[in-house]
Scaffold this motif. Structure first.
Motif, short mmCIF file in Angstrom:
data_model
loop_
_atom_site.label_atom_id
_atom_site.label_comp_id
_atom_site.label_asym_id
_atom_site.label_seq_id
_atom_site.Cartn_x
_atom_site.Cartn_y
_atom_site.Cartn_z
N ALA A 5 0.81 -1.23 0.00
CA ALA A 5 0.00 0.00 0.00
C ALA A 5 0.84 1.28 0.00
O ALA A 5 0.42 2.30 -0.53
N LEU A 6 2.01 1.22 0.57
CA LEU A 6 2.82 2.43 0.73
C LEU A 6 3.26 3.10 -0.58
O LEU A 6 3.27 4.33 -0.65
N PRO A 7 3.61 2.37 -1.63
CA PRO A 7 3.99 3.09 -2.86
C PRO A 7 2.89 4.01 -3.38
O PRO A 7 3.18 5.12 -3.86
N ALA A 8 1.64 3.60 -3.29
CA ALA A 8 0.53 4.47 -3.72
C ALA A 8 0.43 5.69 -2.82
O ALA A 8 0.19 6.81 -3.30
N LYS A 9 0.60 5.50 -1.52
CA LYS A 9 0.56 6.63 -0.59
C LYS A 9 1.72 7.58 -0.86
O LYS A 9 1.56 8.80 -0.81
N ILE A 10 2.88 7.03 -1.14
CA ILE A 10 4.05 7.85 -1.43
C ILE A 10 3.82 8.65 -2.71
O ILE A 10 4.10 9.86 -2.76
N ALA A 11 3.30 7.99 -3.73
CA ALA A 11 3.03 8.69 -4.99
C ALA A 11 2.00 9.81 -4.79
O ALA A 11 2.17 10.91 -5.33
N ASN B 14 4.67 20.82 5.54
CA ASN B 14 3.90 19.70 6.06
C ASN B 14 3.81 18.56 5.06
O ASN B 14 3.91 17.38 5.43
N ALA B 15 3.62 18.89 3.79
CA ALA B 15 3.54 17.85 2.75
C ALA B 15 4.87 17.12 2.62
O ALA B 15 4.90 15.89 2.50
N VAL B 16 5.96 17.86 2.68
CA VAL B 16 7.29 17.24 2.60
C VAL B 16 7.51 16.33 3.82
O VAL B 16 8.04 15.22 3.69
N ALA B 17 7.10 16.78 4.99
CA ALA B 17 7.26 15.97 6.20
C ALA B 17 6.46 14.68 6.11
O ALA B 17 6.94 13.60 6.47
N ARG B 18 5.20 14.78 5.61
CA ARG B 18 4.38 13.56 5.45
C ARG B 18 5.03 12.60 4.46
O ARG B 18 5.09 11.39 4.69
N LEU B 19 5.54 13.13 3.36
CA LEU B 19 6.20 12.30 2.36
C LEU B 19 7.39 11.58 2.97
O LEU B 19 7.57 10.37 2.76
N GLU B 20 8.19 12.28 3.72
CA GLU B 20 9.36 11.66 4.36
C GLU B 20 8.95 10.58 5.36
O GLU B 20 9.62 9.55 5.46
N ARG B 21 7.86 10.81 6.09
CA ARG B 21 7.39 9.77 7.02
C ARG B 21 6.99 8.52 6.27
O ARG B 21 7.32 7.40 6.69
N TYR B 22 6.28 8.66 5.15
CA TYR B 22 5.90 7.49 4.35
C TYR B 22 7.14 6.79 3.80
O TYR B 22 7.23 5.55 3.81
N ARG B 23 8.10 7.55 3.32
CA ARG B 23 9.33 6.94 2.80
C ARG B 23 10.10 6.23 3.89
O ARG B 23 10.65 5.13 3.67
N ASP B 24 10.16 6.84 5.09
CA ASP B 24 10.84 6.19 6.21
C ASP B 24 10.14 4.89 6.60
O ASP B 24 10.79 3.87 6.85
#
Length: 109
Positions: free
Chosen positions: A12-18, A83-93
């Protein structure tokens, strides 16, 4: 967290990251737009001789006063991007961590 939940999250995470990457791009576009709107307002004030203070400090204060709404919008756009960058980094982490766990589990199985 069991093996199946790790697999489900990894899938599921790749879709969330995208999706979050798209949000970052949109937030960046909004920030650029907000900067442009502020610049247009400042130019309009200067060219229209609205800013007429006797010294640089007064003129700067006048500019801030007349562009208060545009500056608020710019601050909001900057915060949204951060905030968007922080959320993206959390998903990538999270994705990297789960991938590491999956590698460890692969070695155990």
């Amino acid at each position: 967290m069991d093996r199946q939940s790790i697999i489900s999250k990894l899938l599921a995470l790749p879709a969330k990251i995208a999706a979050e990457e798209d949000n970052v791009l949109q937030a960046h576009a909004n920030l650029i737009e907000a900067k442009g709107i502020l610049q247009q307002k400042e130019d309009s004030l200067l060219l229209g001789n609205i800013i007429d203070g006797k010294n640089a400090e007064i003129r700067a204060a006048q500019m801030r006063e007349y562009t208060e709404d545009e500056r608020k919008h710019l601050i909001e756009a900057e915060l949204n991007l951060k905030n968007a960058v922080a959320r993206l980094e959390r998903y990538r982490d999270e994705f990297r961590a789960l991938r590491s766990v999956a590698e460890l589990l692969k070695g155990v199985a």
